[in-house]
Design a protein around this motif. Structure first.
Motif, PDB file in Angstrom:
ATOM      1  N   ASP B   8       0.835  -1.198   0.000  1.00 48.86           N
ATOM      2  CA  ASP B   8       0.000   0.000   0.000  1.00 48.86           C
ATOM      3  C   ASP B   8       0.869   1.246   0.000  1.00 48.86           C
ATOM      4  O   ASP B   8       0.618   2.198  -0.737  1.00 48.86           O
ATOM      5  N   VAL B  11       2.362   1.960  -3.412  1.00 50.34           N
ATOM      6  CA  VAL B  11       1.392   2.537  -4.337  1.00 50.34           C
ATOM      7  C   VAL B  11       1.071   3.974  -3.933  1.00 50.34           C
ATOM      8  O   VAL B  11       0.961   4.857  -4.788  1.00 50.34           O
ATOM      9  N   ASP B  12       0.941   4.207  -2.631  1.00 48.06           N
ATOM     10  CA  ASP B  12       0.734   5.575  -2.143  1.00 48.06           C
ATOM     11  C   ASP B  12       1.805   6.505  -2.701  1.00 48.06           C
ATOM     12  O   ASP B  12       1.502   7.526  -3.313  1.00 48.06           O
ATOM     13  N   PHE B  15       1.568   6.987  -6.692  1.00 44.04           N
ATOM     14  CA  PHE B  15       0.531   7.884  -7.185  1.00 44.04           C
ATOM     15  C   PHE B  15       0.728   9.297  -6.659  1.00 44.04           C
ATOM     16  O   PHE B  15       0.501  10.271  -7.381  1.00 44.04           O
ATOM     17  N   HIS B  16       1.171   9.398  -5.406  1.00 37.81           N
ATOM     18  CA  HIS B  16       1.401  10.744  -4.886  1.00 37.81           C
ATOM     19  C   HIS B  16       2.471  11.464  -5.694  1.00 37.81           C
ATOM     20  O   HIS B  16       2.348  12.656  -5.986  1.00 37.81           O
ATOM     21  N   LEU B  18       3.098  11.040  -8.747  1.00 40.37           N
ATOM     22  CA  LEU B  18       2.555  11.349 -10.071  1.00 40.37           C
ATOM     23  C   LEU B  18       1.499  12.453 -10.009  1.00 40.37           C
ATOM     24  O   LEU B  18       1.122  13.012 -11.043  1.00 40.37           O
ATOM     25  N   ALA B  19       1.048  12.778  -8.812  1.00 38.00           N
ATOM     26  CA  ALA B  19      -0.056  13.731  -8.672  1.00 38.00           C
ATOM     27  C   ALA B  19       0.420  15.170  -8.634  1.00 38.00           C
ATOM     28  O   ALA B  19      -0.118  15.998  -7.914  1.00 38.00           O
ATOM     29  N   ASP B  20       1.435  15.498  -9.399  1.00 43.39           N
ATOM     30  CA  ASP B  20       1.957  16.864  -9.425  1.00 43.39           C
ATOM     31  C   ASP B  20       2.518  17.140 -10.814  1.00 43.39           C
ATOM     32  O   ASP B  20       3.386  16.395 -11.303  1.00 43.39           O
ATOM     33  N   ALA B  21       2.026  18.212 -11.412  1.00 43.20           N
ATOM     34  CA  ALA B  21       2.380  18.515 -12.801  1.00 43.20           C
ATOM     35  C   ALA B  21       3.881  18.720 -12.972  1.00 43.20           C
ATOM     36  O   ALA B  21       4.471  18.252 -13.953  1.00 43.20           O
ATOM     37  N   ARG B  24       5.561  15.322 -12.946  1.00 42.42           N
ATOM     38  CA  ARG B  24       5.333  14.603 -14.204  1.00 42.42           C
ATOM     39  C   ARG B  24       6.203  15.193 -15.310  1.00 42.42           C
ATOM     40  O   ARG B  24       6.766  14.472 -16.139  1.00 42.42           O
ATOM     41  N   ALA B  85       3.458   1.392 -12.031  1.00 41.59           N
ATOM     42  CA  ALA B  85       2.244   2.198 -11.927  1.00 41.59           C
ATOM     43  C   ALA B  85       1.095   1.487 -12.643  1.00 41.59           C
ATOM     44  O   ALA B  85      -0.021   1.400 -12.126  1.00 41.59           O
TER      45      ALA B  85
END
Lengths: 132, 132
Positions: B8, B11-12, B15-16, B18-21, B24, B85
């Motif tokens: 977990d 994965v946290d 994704f965390h 990846l959650a920022d422009a 990325r 991912a």
DNA sequence: CCCATCTACAACCATTTGGTTGTACGTTAG
DNA sequence: CTAACGTACAACCAAATGGTTGTAGATGGG
């Protein structure tokens, strides 16, 4: 940075929503038949309000839809949502594969490799990505 | 909630990250040939230290590796990372597809549908997912 | 050697996040 | 009608996030 109709903000919300184990679990649970928020809340060691917030996050990310039935609110995961997440990943990976393939060509002349960066990142300070 | 060797927490972080422009964008940039952190930093309207932190986040998520060359630190995106991912997404989607297929059977007897939840979520309060 | 460059890291700050409690409101059951 | 239930929402709090500045340690060029 918009590529496939997915705004930066959209992708931000998508991945951020996925970056939490509780929210991922809610997603898994809500595909096996839609659940009311209160029933959902009973499954976690936290308050109703907390779960409610998690659902809101998922909803704003487009991963879930709420539908009112009587006094309860049924939560259902949007099947297309995973597709959108996948597209966001694909968009990232396409840059990958293309450049990696191009790179494998450059790796042929391995001699000049430690003279400098393989690709000089042609004038990259044109203020591209981050619009936050 | 460990399914495919992906914790977990893993994965946290994935994704965390990846959650920022900005992050990325760093990923996209660092596949077209590895870049030093300072060169990277020049491309964004923020401090070197800020970019350094972003790189650290990407690194702890396993999306990127750093390799020291002389006085500079070259950042390279890990090609396997996107695979990870994708697996995390697949793990989510598999639950999807299976239940959706099973659901389509249940949807046949549409008559009894508004009497109660389609699937009573058989004893789900067994304290499953969230270990936060 | 000395200086400029690149990196690392700590301290600090504003904002967001993830959680709580409390209150109010619509709906259904008795 | 009234009581219980399910929801919505505001206010609050601790901790994490995303950014800053400042200081200090390696490393390479002249």
């Amino acid at each position: 940075m918009v590529v496939d109709g997915l705004t930066d903000d959209t992708v931000d919300r998508l991945f951020h929503a996925l970056a939490d184990a509780t929210r991922r679990d809610i997603l898994r649970r809500c595909v096996r038949g839609e659940l009311s928020v209160s029933r959902l809340a009973a499954a976690y060691p936290m308050t109703f309000a907390a779960v409610q917030k998690h659902v809101t996050v998922l909803e704003r990310a487009g991963l879930v839809t709420k539908e009112r039935r009587g006094r309860e609110q049924l939560v259902r995961t949007d099947p297309d949502a995973v597709g959108r997440a996948r597209r966001a990943l694909d968009e990232l990976e396409s840059a990958w594969r293309a450049r990696v393939d191009r790179m494998s060509g450059l790796l042929a002349d391995d001699a000049g490799r430690d003279a400098g960066p393989a690709a000089p990142a042609p004038d990259d300070r044109t203020r591209k990505g981050p619009d936050r």
